[in-house]
Design an enzyme around this catalytic site. Structure first.
Site, short mmCIF file in Angstrom:
data_model
loop_
_atom_site.label_atom_id
_atom_site.label_comp_id
_atom_site.label_asym_id
_atom_site.label_seq_id
_atom_site.Cartn_x
_atom_site.Cartn_y
_atom_site.Cartn_z
CD GLU A 1 -11.02 -2.16 5.58
OE1 GLU A 1 -10.86 -2.37 4.36
OE2 GLU A 1 -10.71 -1.07 6.12
CG ASP B 1 -1.99 -1.11 1.14
OD1 ASP B 1 -1.89 -1.93 0.21
OD2 ASP B 1 -2.88 -1.17 2.00
CG HIS C 1 -8.39 5.41 2.69
ND1 HIS C 1 -9.40 5.25 3.61
CD2 HIS C 1 -7.87 4.18 2.48
CE1 HIS C 1 -9.47 3.97 3.95
NE2 HIS C 1 -8.56 3.30 3.27
CB SER D 1 -13.11 1.13 5.61
OG SER D 1 -12.59 1.86 4.51
CG HIS E 1 -11.11 1.35 -0.14
ND1 HIS E 1 -11.14 0.03 0.23
CD2 HIS E 1 -10.30 1.96 0.78
CE1 HIS E 1 -10.38 -0.14 1.29
NE2 HIS E 1 -9.84 1.01 1.65
CB ALA F 1 -0.49 1.53 8.29
CE LYS G 1 -4.17 -4.07 1.10
NZ LYS G 1 -4.90 -2.96 1.74
CG ASP H 1 -6.71 0.20 1.14
OD1 ASP H 1 -7.07 -0.98 1.32
OD2 ASP H 1 -7.04 1.13 1.90
CB CYS I 1 -2.51 -3.03 5.01
SG CYS I 1 -4.23 -2.49 4.87
C1 VGL Z 1 -4.89 0.70 5.65
C2 VGL Z 1 -6.36 1.73 7.06
C3 VGL Z 1 -7.34 1.68 6.11
C4 VGL Z 1 -3.50 0.17 5.42
C5 VGL Z 1 -5.86 0.63 4.68
O1 VGL Z 1 -3.07 0.10 4.24
O2 VGL Z 1 -2.81 -0.17 6.41
N1 VGL Z 1 -5.15 1.23 6.84
N2 VGL Z 1 -7.07 1.14 4.91
ZN ZN Z 2 -8.43 1.26 3.28
#
Ligand code: VGL
Ligand code: ZN
Length: 195
Positions: free
Chosen positions: A109, A16, A77, A66, A60, A137, A102, A58, A141
């Site tokens: 989620e 990510d 995001h 989420s 979405h 993060a 993903k 990510d 993830c």
């Molecule tokens: C993530 C919060 C929401 C990540 C993704 O990539 O860690 N964190 N969506």
């Molecule tokens: Zn996300």
């Protein structure tokens, strides 16, 4: 001193590294941009060793469950097709890297790169045995992908100099690293790897 030699049956999993997770993005990971250079060094090592390079993203829909606009925990995001969902412009992904999208469905989620994706199949097809995981993060993830990798039977290495956490709530990054260690992940950094 190098302790781990990178081999063709290894995989670098870059989690990510997208604009929205960088400072200035919609869901910034503090200092997320500061790991781009070391990730590019890892890419260079893994490319030279003919290892399998994977980048998760990510991805979405605009009404994802989420998002806090629909009662979820996060600001909107990484919406499919937007600038925020693009990889950091300095990330030097090779043309043959596998991109894994993903959390693409509005109602579900998915923090892990393995959840509802073909990642496990793609790794098996290539004969991959070991995963080397970096990105953001750490506390969401990266952690979910590492723990799923362990459960699926891969040996998991956490590239500690190439991850950053969002630390929401505070302390969650450190707890995530402890959890990965508890489950059997091994922590390495760039000077411990060789071609
Ligand atoms: C993530 C919060 C929401 C990540 C993704 O990539 O860690 N964190 N969506
Ligand atoms: Zn996300």
């Amino acid at each position: 001193m190098a302790k781990v030699k990178v081999r063709p049956f290894d995989s670098l999993i870059i989690v990510d590294m997208q604009n929205d997770f960088m400072p200035g993005g919609a869901l910034p990971v503090p200092k997320g941009d500061e790991i781009v250079n070391v990730i590019n060094e890892y890419i260079s090592i893994f490319s030279k060793s003919n290892a399998f390079i994977v980048a998760t993203r990510d991805w979405h829909p605009p009404n994802h469950v989420s998002f806090n606009t629909v009662g979820g925990p996060w600001p909107p995001h990484c919406i499919q097709g937007t600038w925020g969902a693009e990889f950091h412009p300095s990330l030097a992904l090779p043309a043959n890297a596998l991109i894994v999208s993903k959390a693409t469905r509005p109602d579900k989620e998915a923090y892990s790169g393995f959840e509802d994706t073909d990642l496990n199949m793609a790794l098996r097809r290539r004969g991959v045995k070991r995963l080397f995981i970096c990105g953001v993060a750490t506390d969401y993830c990266v952690k979910a992908t590492a723990l799923d990798g362990i459960r699926l039977g891969f040996q998991v290495f956490l590239l500690i100099d190439a991850v950053k956490g969002v630390n929401i709530p505070p302390g969650s990054e450190e707890r995530a690293v402890d959890e990965m260690l508890d489950e059997g992940a091994v922590i390495v950094s760039i000077n411990e790897l060789s071609i």
